[in-house]
Structure formats: C-alpha cells, structure tokens
Scaffold this active site. Structure first.
Site, mmCIF file in Angstrom:
data_model
loop_
_atom_site.group_PDB
_atom_site.id
_atom_site.type_symbol
_atom_site.label_atom_id
_atom_site.label_comp_id
_atom_site.label_asym_id
_atom_site.label_seq_id
_atom_site.Cartn_x
_atom_site.Cartn_y
_atom_site.Cartn_z
ATOM 1 N N THR A 119 0.828 -1.301 -0.062
ATOM 2 C CA THR A 119 0.026 -0.004 0.107
ATOM 3 C C THR A 119 0.741 1.515 0.350
ATOM 4 O OG1 THR A 119 -0.001 -0.033 2.530
ATOM 5 C CG2 THR A 119 -1.717 -1.083 1.374
ATOM 6 N N GLU A 160 -5.755 -3.962 -1.525
ATOM 7 C CA GLU A 160 -6.179 -5.145 -0.720
ATOM 8 C C GLU A 160 -7.266 -5.949 -1.320
ATOM 9 O OE1 GLU A 160 -5.421 -1.986 0.425
ATOM 10 O OE2 GLU A 160 -4.829 -2.054 2.643
ATOM 11 N N LYS A 174 -15.909 17.193 9.861
ATOM 12 C CA LYS A 174 -17.108 17.178 10.757
ATOM 13 C C LYS A 174 -17.440 18.632 11.126
ATOM 14 C CE LYS A 174 -18.737 13.266 13.228
ATOM 15 N NZ LYS A 174 -18.722 12.389 14.301
ATOM 16 N N TRP A 230 -21.423 15.784 9.187
ATOM 17 C CA TRP A 230 -20.542 15.084 8.082
ATOM 18 C C TRP A 230 -20.680 15.991 6.940
ATOM 19 C CZ3 TRP A 230 -19.932 9.193 8.188
ATOM 20 C CH2 TRP A 230 -19.438 8.748 9.494
HETATM 21 P P1 ADP Z 1 -3.291 3.182 -1.666
HETATM 22 O O1 ADP Z 1 -2.216 2.573 -1.675
HETATM 23 O O2 ADP Z 1 -3.194 4.894 -1.727
HETATM 24 O O3 ADP Z 1 -4.166 2.560 -0.276
HETATM 25 P P2 ADP Z 1 -5.284 2.048 -3.054
HETATM 26 O O4 ADP Z 1 -4.995 2.112 -4.725
HETATM 27 O O5 ADP Z 1 -5.265 0.914 -2.456
HETATM 28 O O6 ADP Z 1 -3.993 2.800 -2.889
HETATM 29 O O7 ADP Z 1 -6.453 3.247 -2.660
HETATM 30 C C1 ADP Z 1 -7.578 2.590 -2.347
HETATM 31 C C2 ADP Z 1 -8.346 3.914 -1.978
HETATM 32 O O8 ADP Z 1 -8.644 4.674 -2.948
HETATM 33 C C3 ADP Z 1 -9.893 3.397 -1.612
HETATM 34 O O9 ADP Z 1 -9.983 2.910 -0.321
HETATM 35 C C4 ADP Z 1 -10.483 4.688 -1.713
HETATM 36 O O10 ADP Z 1 -10.392 5.317 -0.619
HETATM 37 C C5 ADP Z 1 -10.133 5.189 -3.049
HETATM 38 N N1 ADP Z 1 -10.659 5.043 -4.151
HETATM 39 C C6 ADP Z 1 -10.454 4.079 -5.202
HETATM 40 N N2 ADP Z 1 -11.213 4.190 -6.134
HETATM 41 C C7 ADP Z 1 -12.269 5.251 -5.691
HETATM 42 C C8 ADP Z 1 -13.387 5.868 -6.208
HETATM 43 N N3 ADP Z 1 -13.626 5.398 -7.667
HETATM 44 N N4 ADP Z 1 -13.926 7.062 -5.650
HETATM 45 C C9 ADP Z 1 -13.424 7.300 -4.445
HETATM 46 N N5 ADP Z 1 -12.492 6.646 -3.878
HETATM 47 C C10 ADP Z 1 -11.615 5.583 -4.619
#
Ligand code: ADP
Length: 556
Positions: free
Chosen positions: A186, A331, A444, A449
């Site tokens: 990640t 994940e 918040k 929210w």
């Molecule tokens: P990182 O390594 O930054 O965690 P990821 O690619 O695993 O990268 O990121 C996942 C996160 O990206 C998700 O949990 C969400 O918050 C955000 N995300 C992915 N796709 C979308 C989407 N279409 N709209 C909003 N948020 C998104």
C-alpha cells in the site's frame, strides 16, 4: 458426496498457455523507455516468459522467492508477470514514485532476491541498492549494448542478455492454487507500507470478474490501454484479463502525458482505456486545447480516486466515450465495484442515467459489501445511510504479509471476517455504492458530516478549475470547516467570490459550502497519482478562517 469434476488448479501459467494456444497472434504493443514502439504477440510473450523462467532457475531463485520489479507498463514487465508467478516465484511490483527510503525498506521487507528495473529508474536503484544486501542480482530491462557502464551496481545484468541464451522449453510447474503469486505494498501514507499477498486463485478469479460485461467488459475484439500502472495493484488485473480474453494490449511505457496517450490511442485503435482521474485530466486538457476527437475509443474505466461528474460528462458528451466508474483498493486485488446501468435504467432520461453513473457502482460477484455505524451495526441499503464500508471475498486480503498491522478483519455475528476499507459510503436499494470519503478525510462541522468528494465534484464542474481538493481546517465554534484548494486551468481567470457563487443552487446545503478558497500552483500527488490530503492539511494547518465569514456561511 463430492462432485466428480476434474481437479484443476487455477494457475497464472494456465492463463498464458491459453493465450498462446487460442490467440497466439494477439498483439502486444509497447511504447518503450527507449522511445520507440515495440510489437510482439501472446506467442512471443509466452516464449520469452519460459526463457525467463529458465533464467530464474539458473539464478537459483527459490520457490516462493520474491522477484522485485521497478518498471513501466510494457512487454518485458508482462513477461515478468507470467514468468515469475508461473514458475512458482512471487512477483513483487514496486511503486517507483515512493521515496527511495521507502523503496529500500519495501525491498528488504519483501526479501527480494532478484530485482528487474527499467533504465529510467537507474538513479533510484543507484540510491537504494547498497541498502538492499539480500538482492543477489540486479537486472536492467534493456538490450546488452544499452547496459550502463560504471553504474556502480555490482554484477548488473541486462535482461535481454540474461534471458536471451536460455531455452524456450519449460514445463510450468503445477502446485496448489492458493500459493502466493504476487504482492503489492500500500502507499503507506501513514507508517510503513503493508503488503497484500495475492494468490494464483485470487488472481484468476479476479481476472474472470474483471472481464465480465458488467465489469470492464473486455473481449477479444478490444484493444486495451492500461494507463494505470503495472507497478501498482496489477494494473487493475488487465495483464491477466488480457490473456483470458485475447484482447490486444497497448502499453504506454513512461509517456503518460495527454499528447502521448492520445497519440497511442489513435495509432493503435484503442477501444478501451483505464486510468486514474489525474491522468485523464491531462488527456482531456490536451483534447480540449487541440480540438481533437477520438476515432476508436469507446469506453474508459476511471477509478483509484473519485471520478468527478464533470469528467464523466466531458468524456460522454464531448467525446462520445462511456465512462465506467470503478472503486477498489490494493487489498482487493483491486476491483470491488464498477458502475454500469441495469436494463431498467436504459429508458431513463440521460440526466438521470448520469446521476447513477457518477456512483462507484455495483459489487462484482466475489465481493460482498456492507456499511456499518460506529457500533458495527449494519446500515440499510437506502442510498441515504452513510457508514464504514466493509468487504469480504476470495480476492480480498485476510491479513497482510508477515502479519503486519495485526489481524485486520472485523468479525460479524457468525464469526466471518470482514475487511474494513477505511472508506465511508452509502449503498442504494439497487446495490450501487457511493463513496463519500475516506474515513480520515471526512470533515465534521458542528457534528455533521460533509463529504469532501461532493464539494470537490462541484468545484471540478467549474470550467476554470483543473483540480480541487476539499479539506477541513480547525474552527473554534464548528470544530472543522471545509475549505477548497484549487488549481485553475492554464489561462483561466477565477476569483474566490466567483467560485463560491458557483456553489449556489447546486446539490449542497448552504452550511456545506466551503468557507474559503485557496488558489495554488499545484496540489501534491501521492505515489499513485491521488491527491495527498494529509500533506495539504499539514501545509494549511495554520490557516485560520475569519470567524464572521464562517458564521455567515454556516448559519446562512
Ligand atoms: P493506496 O495504496 O493509496 O491505499 P489504493 O489504490 O489501494 O491505494 O487506494 C484505495 C483507496 O482509493 C480506496 O480505499 C478509496 O479511498 C480510494 N478510491 C479508489 N477508487 C475510488 C473511487 N472510484 N472513488 C473514490 N475513492 C476511490
């Protein structure tokens, strides 16, 4: 009574065997680091993947041994995807946009034994190699005669020299489909990165699902351009879905600017492309400025961060390209949802269809989802209730590599474990998921929210705005109030008053309208091209709102 069907492990090598036999002449086109366009076929990839597998045997990389890659999207990287995993080793794709300290940490944490890198990442490798003693062999992804002299990296090999002499005969081993195939860390915006360790089974099931008509809908008639990197979350599974379907694959290499991507789409008749919003923003700007049209592109999947509705409209209305909004995470291999309409929506007016398509979409078979409140009680799928999003399924992590971060799963009443995504979302009665925020980005204000994504989406619809990030800043009365940080389009004029005026009459309550607009040259982006709100919050932590201003907006 057990079923009487053949036991056949779902292995990544079987995808490659299938591709070679059924669409061996399927094209794989890559823009190379060298700058030229390289052409091969699935048969060529299969042959060289076997040579690579033999070379890994000679290099004595043990079964389940990790092989790191620091590389752009291209045919050599595709060979590594298949040759490493197919031969029973674990492919470890490394994101080169991470800080060198993090890259060194990741290489050591993964225990990489061999590491292949594109020459454009030579400076990064030079910065880290001495700190990675477990890497026995560094391999530059180039011809023998392009190998840099005096690189300072001991025993550096060229990939072509290394695999070139190896036999193209190799029997892919058969083993348990639950064996590890690849891993991805990640981004680690807080603390050390943690790795998802994918299996052959999870990867194949994910590839099947990714190709389905209500997911990416990839077929043998498509030419697919993954701009989304192979160095992070397996380019959304496209390298595997490509072998499964026999589509043409077009790899952009290092050239991700709007002009280069547009030219590749046109010259290779790309029908389907995949990328994050920030990259597509560059493409749209290039198209708008040059008054250009697409002659072949008809769909694009946009995900990794929220796709602003204005981008969806621009693709659809100005360029006739369908946008599939997708959501997922490292994940989750990474696909969770993709947004496509149901039959009953097809008769709706265009505007109503667009409202649906803005959402992140419906869960794929294989991904169970639920939203819960702070006490962990499940919330209804009514499109209103907003809660923490949890997922489970065969391509969702159970735990991180080496047990980092402890046991992440949250058990339900039946003792089944759910993975907490860290996202806050609603789900409507038709099963469409809408992400309102990452839980750490939620604002918040006075106990209520505010969705930063909603506020950003409105700003992005303003023609003068190129990029917008909404964050909360401390406020003495309301705890936090939203402000919007904006990058304007080149040559465009915009004032704070004009942008705030633009919020009036939009789908946002008056108290949710930002209290301030901050114009900046650029917004910091993370290693996966997403806006780094943590950094923005840090930069603006001294920002103070004029009390009266917040009062008027909040109570008005
Ligand atoms: P990182 O390594 O930054 O965690 P990821 O690619 O695993 O990268 O990121 C996942 C996160 O990206 C998700 O949990 C969400 O918050 C955000 N995300 C992915 N796709 C979308 C989407 N279409 N709209 C909003 N948020 C998104």
């Amino acid at each position: 009574m057990l079923g009487l069907m053949q036991e056949h492990p779902l292995l990544i090598s079987s995808l490659l065997d299938f591709a070679e036999r059924h669409h061996g002449d399927g094209e794989i086109v890559s823009r190379r680091v060298e700058g030229d366009i390289h052409r091969t076929t699935w048969a060529g990839i299969a042959r060289r993947s076997r040579q690579l597998a033999n070379s890994l045997e000679s290099a004595a990389v043990e079964p389940s041994g990790r092989v790191g890659t620091i590389a752009w999207n291209g045919y050599r990287h595709l060979e590594l995807y298949y040759g490493v995993s197919g031969s029973g080793r674990v492919l470890h794709t490394i994101n080169p946009r991470l800080h060198p300290d993090q890259v060194a940490w990741i290489i050591n944490h993964a225990d990489d034994q061999l590491l292949c890198f594109d020459l454009s990442f030579l400076p990064l490798v030079q910065a880290v190699h001495a700190r990675c003693p477990a890497v026995r062999q560094w391999v530059a992804l180039c011809e023998e005669d392009k190998l840099p002299v005096d690189s300072g990296i001991p025993h550096l090999l060229s990939y072509e020299g290394w695999i070139g002499g190896a036999s193209a005969h190799y029997d892919w081993p058969r083993f348990d489909e639950n064996m590890a195939s690849s891993m991805c860390y990640t981004s680690g915006t807080t603390g050390h990165p943690k790795a998802a360790l994918y299996s052959h089974r999870s990867t194949l099931l994910h590839a099947y699902a990714a190709a389905l008509p209500d997911a990416m809908g990839i077929s043998s008639r498509d030419a697919v351009l993954p701009v989304v990197p192979m160095f992070h979350v397996n380019a959304w599974g496209i390298p595997y879905a490509g072998a499964l379907t026999g589509c043409k694959l077009v790899f952009p290499g290092p050239a991700l600017d709007g002009k280069s991507v547009y030219e590749l789409i046109e010259s290779e008749s790309v029908s389907f492309a995949a990328g994050v919003p920030t990259v597509w923003q560059m493409l749209l700007e290039h198209m708008d400025t040059g008054g250009l049209r697409f002659s072949s592109l008809d769909r694009t999947v946009i995900g990794g961060a929220a796709c602003p509705p204005s981008m969806l409209r621009a693709f659809k209305e100005r360029y006739g390209v369908e946008v599939l909004h997708g959501w997922g995470m490292t994940e989750m291999s990474p696909l969770g949802t993709v947004c496509t309409l149901k039959k009953k929506h097809l008769d709706l007016p265009m505007e109503a269809q667009l409202q649906i398509l803005q959402k992140q979409g419906r869960g794929l078979f294989g991904v169970e989802m639920k939203i819960v409140d702070a006490q962990g009680s499940e919330l209804p799928w009514d499109g209103q209730a907003r809660g923490d999003l949890l997922v489970k399924g065969p391509w969702v992590v159970q735990e991180y590599f080496k047990g980092d971060g402890g046991a992440p799963l949250v058990p339900d009443a039946q003792g089944r474990g759910w993975f907490p995504t860290g996202d806050v979302a609603t789900i409507d009665a038709d099963g469409y998921l809408q992400i309102t925020d990452r839980s750490k980005d939620v604002i918040k204000s006075g106990g209520e929210w505010i969705s930063s994504i909603d506020i950003e989406n409105i700003a992005m619809a303003h023609p003068a705005v190129a990029m917008a990030a909404c964050i909360g800043v401390p406020h003495p009365k309301w705890d936090e109030r939203p402000i919007i940080v904006v990058v304007t389009r080149r040559g465009a004029q915009l004032t704070k008053a004009k942008l705030l005026e633009f919020y009036k009459g939009k789908a946002v309550a008056r108290w949710q309208i930002p209290d301030d607009v901050i114009f900046v040259e650029s917004i910091p982006l993370g290693a996966t091209g997403k806006m780094l709100k943590t950094q923005l919050r840090e930069q603006l932590k001294e920002h103070r709102l004029a009390d009266r201003q917040a009062e008027v907006t909040t109570n008005g």
